[in-house]
Design a protein around this motif. Structure first.
Motif, PDB file in Angstrom:
ATOM      1  N   PHE A  53       0.857  -1.188   0.000  1.00 30.30           N
ATOM      2  CA  PHE A  53       0.000   0.000   0.000  1.00 30.30           C
ATOM      3  C   PHE A  53       0.891   1.234   0.000  1.00 30.30           C
ATOM      4  O   PHE A  53       1.910   1.288   0.685  1.00 30.30           O
ATOM      5  N   GLY A  54       0.486   2.235  -0.759  1.00 38.54           N
ATOM      6  CA  GLY A  54       1.267   3.462  -0.829  1.00 38.54           C
ATOM      7  C   GLY A  54       2.317   3.449  -1.915  1.00 38.54           C
ATOM      8  O   GLY A  54       3.012   4.442  -2.128  1.00 38.54           O
ATOM      9  N   GLY A  55       2.451   2.297  -2.584  1.00 37.26           N
ATOM     10  CA  GLY A  55       3.423   2.197  -3.667  1.00 37.26           C
ATOM     11  C   GLY A  55       4.816   1.877  -3.178  1.00 37.26           C
ATOM     12  O   GLY A  55       5.083   1.804  -1.977  1.00 37.26           O
ATOM     13  N   GLY A  56       5.698   1.674  -4.101  1.00 37.69           N
ATOM     14  CA  GLY A  56       7.078   1.348  -3.763  1.00 37.69           C
ATOM     15  C   GLY A  56       7.546   0.090  -4.484  1.00 37.69           C
ATOM     16  O   GLY A  56       6.742  -0.647  -5.073  1.00 37.69           O
ATOM     17  N   ALA A  57       8.840  -0.155  -4.415  1.00 35.31           N
ATOM     18  CA  ALA A  57       9.424  -1.294  -5.114  1.00 35.31           C
ATOM     19  C   ALA A  57       9.197  -2.583  -4.340  1.00 35.31           C
ATOM     20  O   ALA A  57       9.082  -2.588  -3.116  1.00 35.31           O
ATOM     21  N   GLY A  58       9.148  -3.699  -5.069  1.00 32.97           N
ATOM     22  CA  GLY A  58       9.092  -5.009  -4.438  1.00 32.97           C
ATOM     23  C   GLY A  58       7.716  -5.427  -3.992  1.00 32.97           C
ATOM     24  O   GLY A  58       6.734  -4.699  -4.123  1.00 32.97           O
ATOM     25  N   MET A  59       7.671  -6.637  -3.450  1.00 33.90           N
ATOM     26  CA  MET A  59       6.419  -7.231  -2.980  1.00 33.90           C
ATOM     27  C   MET A  59       6.516  -7.492  -1.480  1.00 33.90           C
ATOM     28  O   MET A  59       7.604  -7.679  -0.934  1.00 33.90           O
ATOM     29  N   VAL A  60       5.358  -7.518  -0.809  1.00 34.76           N
ATOM     30  CA  VAL A  60       5.299  -7.694   0.638  1.00 34.76           C
ATOM     31  C   VAL A  60       4.540  -8.978   0.959  1.00 34.76           C
ATOM     32  O   VAL A  60       3.501  -9.271   0.362  1.00 34.76           O
ATOM     33  N   LEU A  61       5.042  -9.749   1.911  1.00 30.73           N
ATOM     34  CA  LEU A  61       4.366 -10.981   2.314  1.00 30.73           C
ATOM     35  C   LEU A  61       3.040 -10.657   2.998  1.00 30.73           C
ATOM     36  O   LEU A  61       2.985  -9.842   3.911  1.00 30.73           O
ATOM     37  N   LYS A  62       1.991 -11.320   2.552  1.00 27.55           N
ATOM     38  CA  LYS A  62       0.648 -11.104   3.087  1.00 27.55           C
ATOM     39  C   LYS A  62       0.528 -11.731   4.483  1.00 27.55           C
ATOM     40  O   LYS A  62       1.171 -12.744   4.770  1.00 27.55           O
ATOM     41  N   PRO A  63      -0.290 -11.165   5.338  1.00 28.59           N
ATOM     42  CA  PRO A  63      -0.439 -11.735   6.683  1.00 28.59           C
ATOM     43  C   PRO A  63      -1.198 -13.053   6.716  1.00 28.59           C
ATOM     44  O   PRO A  63      -0.878 -13.941   7.515  1.00 28.59           O
ATOM     45  N   GLU A  64      -2.209 -13.199   5.855  1.00 25.25           N
ATOM     46  CA  GLU A  64      -3.101 -14.365   5.927  1.00 25.25           C
ATOM     47  C   GLU A  64      -2.381 -15.718   5.919  1.00 25.25           C
ATOM     48  O   GLU A  64      -2.588 -16.531   6.837  1.00 25.25           O
ATOM     49  N   PRO A  65      -1.553 -16.025   4.913  1.00 24.32           N
ATOM     50  CA  PRO A  65      -0.928 -17.361   4.907  1.00 24.32           C
ATOM     51  C   PRO A  65       0.022 -17.597   6.075  1.00 24.32           C
ATOM     52  O   PRO A  65       0.129 -18.724   6.572  1.00 24.32           O
ATOM     53  N   VAL A  66       0.685 -16.556   6.532  1.00 25.92           N
ATOM     54  CA  VAL A  66       1.620 -16.704   7.649  1.00 25.92           C
ATOM     55  C   VAL A  66       0.857 -16.958   8.946  1.00 25.92           C
ATOM     56  O   VAL A  66       1.190 -17.873   9.712  1.00 25.92           O
ATOM     57  N   PHE A  67      -0.195 -16.179   9.207  1.00 28.62           N
ATOM     58  CA  PHE A  67      -1.024 -16.391  10.398  1.00 28.62           C
ATOM     59  C   PHE A  67      -1.646 -17.787  10.375  1.00 28.62           C
ATOM     60  O   PHE A  67      -1.647 -18.496  11.383  1.00 28.62           O
ATOM     61  N   ASN A  68      -2.190 -18.176   9.220  1.00 31.51           N
ATOM     62  CA  ASN A  68      -2.850 -19.478   9.120  1.00 31.51           C
ATOM     63  C   ASN A  68      -1.880 -20.619   9.386  1.00 31.51           C
ATOM     64  O   ASN A  68      -2.214 -21.594  10.068  1.00 31.51           O
ATOM     65  N   ALA A  69      -0.671 -20.498   8.854  1.00 31.82           N
ATOM     66  CA  ALA A  69       0.327 -21.560   9.024  1.00 31.82           C
ATOM     67  C   ALA A  69       0.753 -21.679  10.482  1.00 31.82           C
ATOM     68  O   ALA A  69       0.835 -22.779  11.031  1.00 31.82           O
ATOM     69  N   VAL A  70       1.024 -20.552  11.115  1.00 34.85           N
ATOM     70  CA  VAL A  70       1.440 -20.573  12.518  1.00 34.85           C
ATOM     71  C   VAL A  70       0.323 -21.117  13.398  1.00 34.85           C
ATOM     72  O   VAL A  70       0.559 -21.964  14.276  1.00 34.85           O
ATOM     73  N   GLU A  71      -0.893 -20.664  13.165  1.00 36.62           N
ATOM     74  CA  GLU A  71      -2.020 -21.105  13.990  1.00 36.62           C
ATOM     75  C   GLU A  71      -2.308 -22.586  13.814  1.00 36.62           C
ATOM     76  O   GLU A  71      -2.791 -23.251  14.736  1.00 36.62           O
TER      77      GLU A  71
END
Length: 240
Positions: A53-71
């Protein structure tokens, strides 16, 4: 100990986890090592990253898959969840010893430009970095840290004193080590080590530990509480 690793590239761990001390630790049931591909926990066609959000270079890891995996791994447990990140606390032997006392650990290995900040704020307990540099992903750093932890677990190393005498375990650098032959190309092992006098050997090792630390990492001497005897040795070394 149970160690779970979240990674987009689980195959990277196969060789490391099936060799040397890591393999022996698992055979001795000292540790269980599991790697989870958190891409499997993404609901949108296995997509784990998105534009910031807000623009910029590169990609950011989404929270959903990380939260789901840890939980999926924690259920009603509350293990330490460690984020591999160059912004985190610099890893030390002291941290390895601290983590070795846990029953369960989860490591999150990131890629791309970074993590969604909500992962830091609401999921992880620790952020750890190997140093002031950036790797392509967290996998290599996690392997290094896990190795340093596993070798400290009871019964993993053949000699219980091995990890105690390691560099940094005492806050100082380890003394020089020698083995056979006693004379190699004219370079001889210090006579004290072949004398059979254990008291002299212990004294020599203490002196060499302080000497090596003074020469190579004098900053470490300022971080520990030295005995009066050790301070005297250091003063003598400085005069030489």
């Amino acid at each position: 100990m149970n160690i779970n690793v979240l990674s987009l590239f689980p195959a990277m761990f196969e060789g490391v986890f099936q060799q040397s001390i890591m393999k022996k630790a698992q055979e001795k049931n000292a540790v269980s090592l599991k790697v989870v591909d958190f891409r499997e926990f993404a609901s949108n066609k296995r997509q784990v990253d998105d534009y910031p959000f807000g623009g910029g270079a590169g990609m950011v890891l989404k929270p959903e898959p990380v939260f789901n995996a840890v939980e999926s791994l924690t259920a009603d447990k509350k293990p330490r969840v460690i984020l591999m990140c160059p912004q985190g606390e610099r890893f030390t032997q002291k941290k390895a010893e601290e983590l070795a006392g846990e029953e369960e650990l989860i490591f999150i290995c990131g890629h791309y430009e970074g993590y969604d900040e909500r992962i830091r704020e609401h999921l992880v307990t620790d952020e750890i970095s190997l140093g002031d540099f950036v790797l392509t992903g967290g996998e290599l750093a996690a392997m290094t840290i896990i190795d340093s932890i596993v070798r400290l677990l009871p019964g993993v190393l053949g000699n219980a004193d091995s990890s105690v005498r390691d560099s940094f375990s005492t806050g100082l650098l380890e003394h020089p080590q020698y083995t056979r032959p006693a004379d190699f190309r004219g370079w001889k092992v210090p006579e004290v080590l072949t004398s059979g006098n254990h008291a002299r050997v212990d004294q020599w090792r203490e002196e060499q530990t302080l000497k090596r630390t003074l020469e190579r990492r004098p900053d470490l001497l300022e971080q520990i509480e030295l005995t009066t005897h050790q301070k005297k040795i250091i003063e003598e070394l400085k005069k030489q």
